[in-house]
Design a protein around this motif. Structure first.
Motif, PDB file in Angstrom:
ATOM      1  N   ALA A 131       0.963  -1.273   0.052  1.00 11.34           N
ATOM      2  CA  ALA A 131      -0.013   0.002  -0.218  1.00 11.34           C
ATOM      3  C   ALA A 131       0.870   1.228  -0.051  1.00 11.34           C
ATOM      4  CB  ALA A 131      -0.902   0.090   1.213  1.00 11.34           C
ATOM      5  N   PHE A 132       2.040   1.225   0.747  1.00 13.55           N
ATOM      6  CA  PHE A 132       2.881   2.403   0.774  1.00 13.55           C
ATOM      7  C   PHE A 132       4.035   2.433   0.079  1.00 13.55           C
ATOM      8  CE2 PHE A 132       0.500   2.496   4.748  1.00 13.55           C
ATOM      9  CZ  PHE A 132      -0.090   3.557   4.689  1.00 13.55           C
ATOM     10  N   ALA A 133       4.123   1.491  -1.168  1.00  9.25           N
ATOM     11  CA  ALA A 133       5.304   1.314  -1.908  1.00  9.25           C
ATOM     12  C   ALA A 133       5.551   2.728  -2.638  1.00  9.25           C
ATOM     13  CB  ALA A 133       5.061   0.036  -2.809  1.00  9.25           C
ATOM     14  N   ASP A 134       4.767   3.333  -3.190  1.00  8.50           N
ATOM     15  CA  ASP A 134       5.186   4.588  -3.968  1.00  8.50           C
ATOM     16  C   ASP A 134       4.165   5.833  -3.292  1.00  8.50           C
ATOM     17  OD1 ASP A 134       5.361   6.474  -5.893  1.00  8.50           O
ATOM     18  OD2 ASP A 134       4.268   5.497  -7.427  1.00  8.50           O
ATOM     19  N   LEU A 135       4.915   6.446  -2.422  1.00  3.83           N
ATOM     20  CA  LEU A 135       4.399   7.364  -1.673  1.00  3.83           C
ATOM     21  C   LEU A 135       4.028   8.466  -2.557  1.00  3.83           C
ATOM     22  CD1 LEU A 135       6.468   7.757   1.655  1.00  3.83           C
ATOM     23  CD2 LEU A 135       4.336   6.476   1.252  1.00  3.83           C
ATOM     24  N   SER A 136       4.663   8.790  -3.692  1.00  3.47           N
ATOM     25  CA  SER A 136       4.268   9.905  -4.678  1.00  3.47           C
ATOM     26  C   SER A 136       2.792   9.587  -5.282  1.00  3.47           C
ATOM     27  CB  SER A 136       5.113   9.788  -5.874  1.00  3.47           C
ATOM     28  OG  SER A 136       5.153   8.801  -6.732  1.00  3.47           O
ATOM     29  N   ALA A 137       2.264   8.538  -5.040  1.00  6.68           N
ATOM     30  CA  ALA A 137       0.955   8.232  -5.341  1.00  6.68           C
ATOM     31  C   ALA A 137      -0.206   8.235  -4.226  1.00  6.68           C
ATOM     32  CB  ALA A 137       0.946   6.726  -5.853  1.00  6.68           C
ATOM     33  N   LEU A 138       0.288   8.875  -3.007  1.00  9.84           N
ATOM     34  CA  LEU A 138      -0.566   8.994  -1.917  1.00  9.84           C
ATOM     35  C   LEU A 138      -0.677  10.412  -1.536  1.00  9.84           C
ATOM     36  CD1 LEU A 138       0.436   5.967   0.111  1.00  9.84           C
ATOM     37  CD2 LEU A 138      -1.849   6.570  -0.856  1.00  9.84           C
ATOM     38  N   ARG A 139      -1.528  10.775  -0.874  1.00 10.33           N
ATOM     39  CA  ARG A 139      -2.087  12.069  -0.291  1.00 10.33           C
ATOM     40  C   ARG A 139      -2.240  11.686   1.369  1.00 10.33           C
ATOM     41  NH1 ARG A 139       0.392  13.046  -3.935  1.00 10.33           N
ATOM     42  NH2 ARG A 139      -0.059  14.262  -5.609  1.00 10.33           N
ATOM     43  N   VAL A 140      -1.883  12.727   2.163  1.00 12.38           N
ATOM     44  CA  VAL A 140      -2.042  12.344   3.575  1.00 12.38           C
ATOM     45  C   VAL A 140      -2.809  13.734   4.244  1.00 12.38           C
ATOM     46  CG1 VAL A 140      -0.086  13.375   4.452  1.00 12.38           C
ATOM     47  CG2 VAL A 140      -1.089  11.634   5.849  1.00 12.38           C
ATOM     48  N   ALA A 141      -3.743  13.574   4.945  1.00  9.09           N
ATOM     49  CA  ALA A 141      -4.354  14.544   5.904  1.00  9.09           C
ATOM     50  C   ALA A 141      -4.201  14.226   7.289  1.00  9.09           C
ATOM     51  CB  ALA A 141      -5.771  14.701   5.445  1.00  9.09           C
ATOM     52  N   LEU A 142      -3.933  15.249   8.142  1.00 10.36           N
ATOM     53  CA  LEU A 142      -3.832  15.156   9.437  1.00 10.36           C
ATOM     54  C   LEU A 142      -5.037  16.110  10.224  1.00 10.36           C
ATOM     55  CD1 LEU A 142       0.050  15.909   9.819  1.00 10.36           C
ATOM     56  CD2 LEU A 142      -1.046  13.803   9.680  1.00 10.36           C
ATOM     57  N   ASP A 143      -5.975  15.428  10.825  1.00 14.33           N
ATOM     58  CA  ASP A 143      -7.029  15.939  11.666  1.00 14.33           C
ATOM     59  C   ASP A 143      -7.815  16.486  10.343  1.00 14.33           C
ATOM     60  OD1 ASP A 143      -6.576  14.798  13.897  1.00 14.33           O
ATOM     61  OD2 ASP A 143      -5.638  16.486  14.539  1.00 14.33           O
ATOM     62  N   GLN A 144      -7.864  15.944   9.022  1.00 12.32           N
ATOM     63  CA  GLN A 144      -8.679  16.371   8.049  1.00 12.32           C
ATOM     64  C   GLN A 144      -8.159  17.551   7.180  1.00 12.32           C
ATOM     65  OE1 GLN A 144     -12.909  16.434   9.048  1.00 12.32           O
ATOM     66  NE2 GLN A 144     -12.940  14.603   9.608  1.00 12.32           N
ATOM     67  N   ASP A 145      -6.787  17.976   7.624  1.00 11.70           N
ATOM     68  CA  ASP A 145      -6.253  19.132   6.810  1.00 11.70           C
ATOM     69  C   ASP A 145      -4.947  18.276   6.092  1.00 11.70           C
ATOM     70  OD1 ASP A 145      -7.413  21.355   7.699  1.00 11.70           O
ATOM     71  OD2 ASP A 145      -6.238  21.335   9.600  1.00 11.70           O
TER      72      ASP A 145
END
Length: 82
Positions: A45-59
């Motif tokens: 699931a985390f093999a390619d971080l460029s294909a992911l976004r992340v939100a912290l407390d919905q930001d």
């Protein structure tokens, strides 16, 4: 303790929509490394971080963002308009 949410294909690869995680990570990137070390489905699931976004407390945040005091971390693919 932080609640980690997974959306779209991230959820499909991990097999969970959310989980509570005990972590010593200081940043999102360190949390990802802890998750990847758990088992192969997290590694996939985390093999390619460029294909992911992340939100912290919905930001929206970056992977080098600190997670101290954060209650919720969400991982999802980039959204496209339509």
């Amino acid at each position: 303790m932080v609640e980690v949410l997974y959306f779209a294909w991230v959820r499909e690869r991990i097999g969970l929509p959310r989980e509570k995680v005990e972590t010593s990570a200081a940043t999102v990137a360190e949390l990802v490394e802890e998750l990847k070390a758990r088992e192969p489905r997290y590694e996939a699931a985390f093999a390619d971080l460029s294909a992911l976004r992340v939100a912290l407390d919905q930001d929206l945040a970056e992977f080098d963002a600190p997670i101290e005091g954060v209650r919720e971390v969400a991982f999802f693919p980039p959204m496209t308009g339509g």
